[in-house]
Design an enzyme around this catalytic site. Sequence first.
Site, PDB file in Angstrom:
ATOM      1  N   HIS A   1       0.831  -1.213   0.000  1.00 41.52           N
ATOM      2  CA  HIS A   1       0.000   0.000   0.000  1.00 41.52           C
ATOM      3  C   HIS A   1       0.870   1.270   0.000  1.00 41.52           C
ATOM      4  O   HIS A   1       0.694   2.146  -0.857  1.00 41.52           O
ATOM      5  CB  HIS A   1      -0.912  -0.025   1.238  1.00 41.52           C
ATOM      6  N   GLU A   2       1.806   1.347   0.926  1.00 40.22           N
ATOM      7  CA  GLU A   2       2.622   2.579   1.019  1.00 40.22           C
ATOM      8  C   GLU A   2       3.534   2.726  -0.196  1.00 40.22           C
ATOM      9  O   GLU A   2       3.717   3.834  -0.703  1.00 40.22           O
ATOM     10  CB  GLU A   2       3.438   2.601   2.316  1.00 40.22           C
TER      11      GLU A   2
ATOM     12  N   HIS B   1       1.658   4.211  -3.021  1.00 37.09           N
ATOM     13  CA  HIS B   1       1.603   5.679  -2.968  1.00 37.09           C
ATOM     14  C   HIS B   1       2.873   6.288  -3.565  1.00 37.09           C
ATOM     15  O   HIS B   1       2.815   7.295  -4.266  1.00 37.09           O
ATOM     16  CB  HIS B   1       1.470   6.167  -1.517  1.00 37.09           C
TER      17      HIS B   1
ATOM     18  N   CYS C   1      -8.142   4.012  -3.043  1.00 37.48           N
ATOM     19  CA  CYS C   1      -9.083   3.379  -3.961  1.00 37.48           C
ATOM     20  C   CYS C   1     -10.309   2.948  -3.157  1.00 37.48           C
ATOM     21  O   CYS C   1     -10.202   2.604  -1.994  1.00 37.48           O
ATOM     22  CB  CYS C   1      -8.386   2.171  -4.585  1.00 37.48           C
TER      23      CYS C   1
ATOM     24  N   CYS D   1      -9.313  -4.013  -2.633  1.00 35.46           N
ATOM     25  CA  CYS D   1      -8.063  -3.522  -3.239  1.00 35.46           C
ATOM     26  C   CYS D   1      -7.075  -3.118  -2.145  1.00 35.46           C
ATOM     27  O   CYS D   1      -7.452  -2.514  -1.145  1.00 35.46           O
ATOM     28  CB  CYS D   1      -8.353  -2.324  -4.139  1.00 35.46           C
TER      29      CYS D   1
ATOM     30  N   CYS E   1      -6.418  -3.722  -7.372  1.00 35.31           N
ATOM     31  CA  CYS E   1      -7.557  -4.013  -8.235  1.00 35.31           C
ATOM     32  C   CYS E   1      -7.103  -3.735  -9.674  1.00 35.31           C
ATOM     33  O   CYS E   1      -6.019  -3.187  -9.891  1.00 35.31           O
ATOM     34  CB  CYS E   1      -8.759  -3.151  -7.846  1.00 35.31           C
TER      35      CYS E   1
ATOM     36  N   CYS F   1      -6.222  -0.019 -10.297  1.00 34.85           N
ATOM     37  CA  CYS F   1      -4.966   0.429  -9.685  1.00 34.85           C
ATOM     38  C   CYS F   1      -3.769  -0.176 -10.411  1.00 34.85           C
ATOM     39  O   CYS F   1      -2.749   0.487 -10.593  1.00 34.85           O
ATOM     40  CB  CYS F   1      -4.931   0.091  -8.194  1.00 34.85           C
TER      41      CYS F   1
HETATM   42 ZN   LIG Z   1      -2.774   5.171   2.054  1.00 31.10          ZN
HETATM   43 ZN   LIG Z   2      -7.762  -0.178  -6.458  1.00 30.05          ZN
END
Ligand SMILES: [Zn+2]
Ligand SMILES: [Zn+2]
Length: 195
Positions: A130-131, A134, A141, A146, A165, A168
Site C-alpha cells: 500500500h505505502e 503511494h 481506492c 483492493c 484491483c 490500480c
Molecule cells: Zn494510504
Molecule cells: Zn484499487
Amino acid sequence: MRDIYFWWIGADAADGRLLATVRSVVERTFGRAVHVWSGRDRPEDAFDPRRQQHSSTRILQWLVDRRPSDAHKVLALTDVDLFIPILTFVFGEAQLDGAAAIVSTARLRTNYGSSNGRLLTTRLAKECVHELGHTFGLIHCDRRGCVMTRSVSVLDVDAKTGSFCEDCWARYEELDREGRGDHEQRADAHSDRGR
Ligand SMILES: [Zn+2]
Ligand SMILES: [Zn+2]
C-alpha cells in the site's frame, strides 16, 4: 534505478524471516528487485516525548537524504509507534509519487482473537504494498478488497487483499511507463546539450 530498498530502522533487531517473506511479496507484486539496506543510522529527532510516538513525516524527510544512491524507492520498516499530528496513530506513511515510505509493525500486532503467527506477516506485506503504491503515485481506492483502500484499523487491513484491483494495476503500469518516459527524455535533453 528501478530498485526498491527495505531498511529496518526499528528499536529492536529485525525479524529476518518476517522481512524475507514481505520482501518476496513486494518483489512479486511490483515485478522489481527489492534489496535490504542495513544502514545503522536511525532518525534522531523523530521521537515526540509528549506523545511517546515517532513522527512518520520526520522519518520520511530523514530517509530521502540517507537512502542508498541507487534506490528508486526506499521503504523503512520499524517496530516503533508512528503518528501524524491529526491522527492517534498511523500504520505507515508515504510520499505520494516520491521516494520514501515507512510502515510500522506496532499497531499490526493487535490480534483480535487470532493467534496465527502469519497474521502479522500478511498485514505487514499489505501495508508495505500500500505505502509503496503511494510512492509510485497511486492514491486511495474505493474498490472493495483492493490493497489501496484506506485502513483505519487492523480489521480494515484484514478485510482487504494484498493485491491491486484492475484499475490500480492499470494506473500503476501507466505511471511506471510515464516515469520511465520522463527519464529517457531527460537523458536525451542532457545529450543534446552535450553536442
Ligand atoms: Zn494510504
Ligand atoms: Zn484499487
